[in-house]
Write a protein that holds these residues in place. Structure first.
Motif, mmCIF file in Angstrom:
data_model
loop_
_atom_site.group_PDB
_atom_site.id
_atom_site.type_symbol
_atom_site.label_atom_id
_atom_site.label_comp_id
_atom_site.label_asym_id
_atom_site.label_seq_id
_atom_site.Cartn_x
_atom_site.Cartn_y
_atom_site.Cartn_z
ATOM 1 N N TRP A 218 2.278 1.091 -3.991
ATOM 2 C CA TRP A 218 1.354 1.129 -5.123
ATOM 3 C C TRP A 218 0.232 2.150 -4.965
ATOM 4 O O TRP A 218 -0.348 2.584 -5.950
ATOM 5 N N SER A 219 -0.106 2.525 -3.742
ATOM 6 C CA SER A 219 -1.221 3.464 -3.530
ATOM 7 C C SER A 219 -0.714 4.867 -3.242
ATOM 8 O O SER A 219 -1.191 5.542 -2.335
ATOM 9 N N THR A 220 0.241 5.317 -3.999
ATOM 10 C CA THR A 220 0.783 6.663 -3.809
ATOM 11 C C THR A 220 0.630 7.448 -5.101
ATOM 12 O O THR A 220 0.175 6.929 -6.115
ATOM 13 N N ALA B 75 7.155 3.271 -8.800
ATOM 14 C CA ALA B 75 6.640 2.218 -7.920
ATOM 15 C C ALA B 75 7.174 0.854 -8.350
ATOM 16 O O ALA B 75 7.564 0.031 -7.513
ATOM 17 N N THR C 45 3.987 5.171 -11.957
ATOM 18 C CA THR C 45 4.020 3.710 -11.964
ATOM 19 C C THR C 45 5.434 3.178 -12.140
ATOM 20 O O THR C 45 5.823 2.207 -11.496
ATOM 21 N N SER D 232 0.829 -1.210 0.000
ATOM 22 C CA SER D 232 0.000 0.000 0.000
ATOM 23 C C SER D 232 0.861 1.258 0.000
ATOM 24 O O SER D 232 0.491 2.267 -0.600
#
Length: 163
Positions: free
Chosen positions: A103-105, A112, A109, A100
């Motif tokens: 990937w959830s920032t 990440a 891409t 999290s």
């Protein structure tokens, strides 16, 4: 570490790349010698490495009257099991990958993905190629001082820090 990785130069020069131990050991009476099938003599600058190789194999215990066998090093019993293979394939640390946080920032891409690849040591480095069995000189192409590993490229390479 397999001799192929420890002595890649000698492996390249050997004509017996697929040989078993029994194919390379020569026993005459009580004397044991080695015929590794090198296709040429070694240069002066290679002699030290060849000496280390020969010292290593001469100091190994070879049971002449037994059949060659394969062993699975990660298992204590030296026998392959699915369980021992699974343990080898597990992530190297107890901590789970902080998915999290990566990937959830708002990070792009590709950033990440690079963080993910670095965490799992999957960046395309010379070190990774060697782990896959490729024979190549391992040095950082940026600074020419150290071996090219994930840690070196991302943490220690002086050239990377300047970028």
């Amino acid at each position: 570490m397999p001799l192929l990785l420890s002595y890649p130069r000698q492996f390249q020069v050997s004509m017996k790349k697929e040989a078993f131990v029994a194919d390379c050991v020569v026993v005459v009476g009580e004397s044991t010698t080695w015929d590794l099938g090198f296709r040429r003599t070694f240069y002066d600058w290679e002699q030290e490495s060849v000496g280390r190789l020969m010292s290593k194999i001469n100091n190994s215990h070879i049971a002449i009257d037994t059949k060659d066998t394969m062993v699975w090093i990660p298992a204590e019993s030296k026998t392959f099991t699915v369980q021992s293979c699974y343990k080898v394939l597990l992530p190297r640390s107890e901590e789970a990958f902080p998915a999290s946080a990566v990937w959830s920032t708002l990070a792009p891409t590709k950033v990440a993905f690079t963080v993910w690849a670095a965490y799992f040591r999957k960046l395309p480095t010379v070190d990774a190629l060697k782990r896959r069995g490729r024979i190549c000189p391992n040095r950082c192409e940026l600074c020419y001082n150290e071996e090219e590993t994930c840690d070196h490229i991302l943490l220690h390479c002086k050239f990377s820090w300047e970028i």
